[in-house]
Design a protein around this motif. Structure first.
Motif, mmCIF file in Angstrom:
data_model
loop_
_atom_site.group_PDB
_atom_site.id
_atom_site.type_symbol
_atom_site.label_atom_id
_atom_site.label_comp_id
_atom_site.label_asym_id
_atom_site.label_seq_id
_atom_site.Cartn_x
_atom_site.Cartn_y
_atom_site.Cartn_z
ATOM 1 N N UNK A 60 0.844 -1.201 0.000
ATOM 2 C CA UNK A 60 0.000 0.000 0.000
ATOM 3 C C UNK A 60 0.875 1.245 0.000
ATOM 4 N N UNK A 100 2.126 1.721 -3.544
ATOM 5 C CA UNK A 100 1.149 2.262 -4.501
ATOM 6 C C UNK A 100 1.165 3.785 -4.424
ATOM 7 N N UNK A 101 1.193 4.296 -3.183
ATOM 8 C CA UNK A 101 1.174 5.756 -3.028
ATOM 9 C C UNK A 101 2.455 6.353 -3.603
ATOM 10 N N UNK A 115 0.970 3.982 -11.255
ATOM 11 C CA UNK A 115 0.330 3.738 -9.965
ATOM 12 C C UNK A 115 -0.899 2.859 -10.135
ATOM 13 N N UNK A 146 -1.235 -0.790 -8.668
ATOM 14 C CA UNK A 146 -2.278 -1.022 -7.673
ATOM 15 C C UNK A 146 -3.155 -2.195 -8.078
#
Lengths: 109, 462
Positions: free
Chosen positions: B129, B132-133, B148, B152
């Motif tokens: 997570x 992804x950011x 992204x 993701x």
């Protein structure tokens, strides 16, 4: 109420495994076939929920609570993933005015 | 566990520093915090190697975890040293970068020390997570957005597979604990078929995360679209951590002979495919960053050798290979960042004539390329040597021959940069290399050569 619980417990484990495998496969097919980012995302959630159901079934079958605790972890982390994922989709939508993943083809070799 | 707590608190501290506009303090505080965490990690080193699990059996911080955590922290340290003035250029929210990188590092330390499959899942999720950011952190940049979203969707998809695998392992064995699963395998006369399905699905999930072919298709796009510094983090620290997790699961739980007969052929196929696809596609690349992405796929293939030849020596083989690969990649990415920043493009032509104008940069990049290609007297050679010895000792002769042929293909595309730097002339100005970069380049190059000449001190570590 008693009879419903009893009849649910009468469902053999194999049926749960089969059902969850089918549910999971529907999710996988959704990810592979659909072109809209949000629908793909929903399919991923379907996969995770198939896993949750199976975990609960196994947990009851083994008489072991850790499987059900794991379900909570999965739910919590899936929620975190949803937050980040929707943020990414909103970011894409602002830049391209679309959530179709076919628009995303700039990166190629 | 003090290392995990330290790094999480450090991340929150850095976030608050950003809130109070202390932009100058961000990098120093992060680096000092990482050094403290590194010291605490070494404190867990246990010569007798009989560590007890902690948190009711959730984590086991043994020498294996200490070594991989230390490697992760050191490489994060080196990568963050390259970040001076980097984040300021691409975004206004600098503190968030450091925070999220530190959170990812927390996840990495958890998956290097898990002893329960729930911790494997939580660690991988914390790490993913965050990534992804980080991949999509350039909000207005189209390539970053696309990377992204791809990362993701693929990451969430692969998490589903990993989870389904974990669930099936649990369903058959009745526990998430690694030792309990091993006991189940050892004690049961007939292993349930869903256990085998669980192994397969876990392999798929972990290979997705590590980027092994045929689950590699997201890697090049994501590596190209993400900010270069984040690419460096993903292709070194994250890959090492996923392999540590891989190795831990298979070595502790699934190493019995009957099970090996089942999963070794699967991994042989995955390793050969990774080698073939990674190396052949890398030859056709015109851009340095994308070439590194494909070369990382081929390195996953070599790393899988340690799992195919699973033994007590696999730990140190993976550790040595991962260390060599990480250090060499950090040099390559540092050089890439310098070129990218000042030329604006990373195609091979932009490296022409670098040998005359920037001798230090060219020399260190050459050594890193030699190490990635596996030329003797560099760390990469020792890594490949240990992998091949392991594979030969388990009689995977055909696979080893195939890997050696692929390594020769690898030499071709790694040396393209070297040829461009030294033998092609171009009108160019000297590139300014900041001091921080020089330190990272020199330290990493020295480490590459020292490991290459005296591999003993690191190979006998675990």
């Amino acid at each position: 109420m008693e009879s419903i619980t009893n009849s649910i417990q009468g469902v053999p484990l194999n049926h749960y495994i089969l059902f969850c495998a089918i549910l999971f496969s529907i999710g996988v097919m959704g990810v592979l076939i659909r072109r809209n980012a949000i629908v793909i995302f929903m399919s991923v959630e379907l996969m995770l929920n198939a896993v949750n159901l199976l975990l609960t079934a196994f947990s009851v079958h083994h008489g072991d609570a850790s499987g059900q605790v794991f379900v909570f972890f999965v739910m919590a982390l899936a929620a975190a993933e949803v937050a980040v994922g929707l943020a990414i989709i909103v970011m894409i939508y602002r830049n391209t005015s679309s959530t179709d993943i076919n628009v995303l083809n700039r990166l190629k070799w | 566990m003090d290392v995990i707590i330290t790094i999480s608190l450090l991340a929150i501290l850095v976030l608050y520093l950003g809130l109070f506009k202390a932009a100058k303090a961000l990098l120093p505080v992060t680096l000092v915090g990482l050094l403290v965490a590194l010291g605490l990690t070494f404190n867990h080193w246990d010569l007798a190697n009989n560590t007890k699990s902690i948190f009711s059996g959730m984590l086991l911080f043994n020498n294996f975890s200490v070594a991989f955590s230390a490697l992760a922290i050191i490489s994060t340290f080196l990568i963050l040293m390259l970040s001076k003035d980097y984040f300021e250029r691409i975004s206004a929210n600098v503190a968030e970068y450091y925070t999220i990188i530190l959170f990812a590092l927390t996840g990495i330390i958890i998956i290097a020390s898990y002893h329960n499959l729930s911790m494997l899942f939580i660690g991988i999720e914390i790490m993913s997570v965050s990534l992804y950011i980080l991949t999509g952190i350039k909000k207005r940049d189209y390539a970053s957005n696309e990377a992204a979203l791809k990362y993701f969707l693929m990451g969430a998809f692969s998490t589903g597979f990993l989870l389904f695998g974990i669930t099936l392992l649990y369903g058959a064995s009745g526990s998430f604990d690694l030792t309990e699963i091993r006991n189940y395998v050892a004690s049961s006369e007939e292993i349930s078929p869903i256990f085998y399905a669980g192994i397969l699905l876990s392999i798929i999930g972990l290979c997705f995360k590590a980027g092994a072919a045929p689950f590699h298709f997201w890697t090049p796009d994501v590596y190209e679209g993400a900010p270069t510094l984040i690419t460096a983090f993903m292709s070194t620290v994250v890959k090492t951590a996923v392999f540590a997790a891989f190795l831990r699961l298979f070595y502790i739980s699934l190493s019995s002979v009957t099970l090996q007969e089942f999963w070794v052929p699967v991994l042989v196929v995955l390793a050969s495919l990774s080698l073939l696809i990674g190396n052949i596609t890398a030859v056709y690349q015109q851009h340095f960053k994308r070439m590194l992405a494909y070369s990382s796929i081929s390195h996953v293939g070599y790393l899988l050798f340690a799992l195919i030849a699973l033994s007590s020596a696999s730990d140190s083989a993976v550790f040595l290979y991962a260390a060599a690969y990480t250090i060499a990649s950090i040099i390559a990415f540092a050089a890439l960042m310098v070129v990218q920043k000042q030329v604006g493009n990373d195609s091979f032509d932009n490296f022409n004539g670098l040998g005359r104008k920037n001798p230090l940069l060219a020399l260190t990049l050459t050594i890193s390329m030699l190490s990635l290609a596996g030329i003797p007297l560099t760390a990469g050679f020792i890594g490949k040597f240990m992998m091949f010895t392991g594979a030969l000792s388990t009689y995977h002769t055909a696979l080893t021959v195939f890997a050696v042929l692929n390594a020769i293909v690898g030499v071709f595309y790694y040396l393209r940069v070297v040829v461009a730097m030294y033998f092609k002339d171009a009108e160019r100005n000297e590139l300014a290399v900041p001091v921080y970069f020089k330190i990272v380049l020199v330290v990493s190059t020295l480490a590459t050569i020292i490991i290459g000449v005296y591999p003993g001190f690191i190979a006998d570590l675990i």
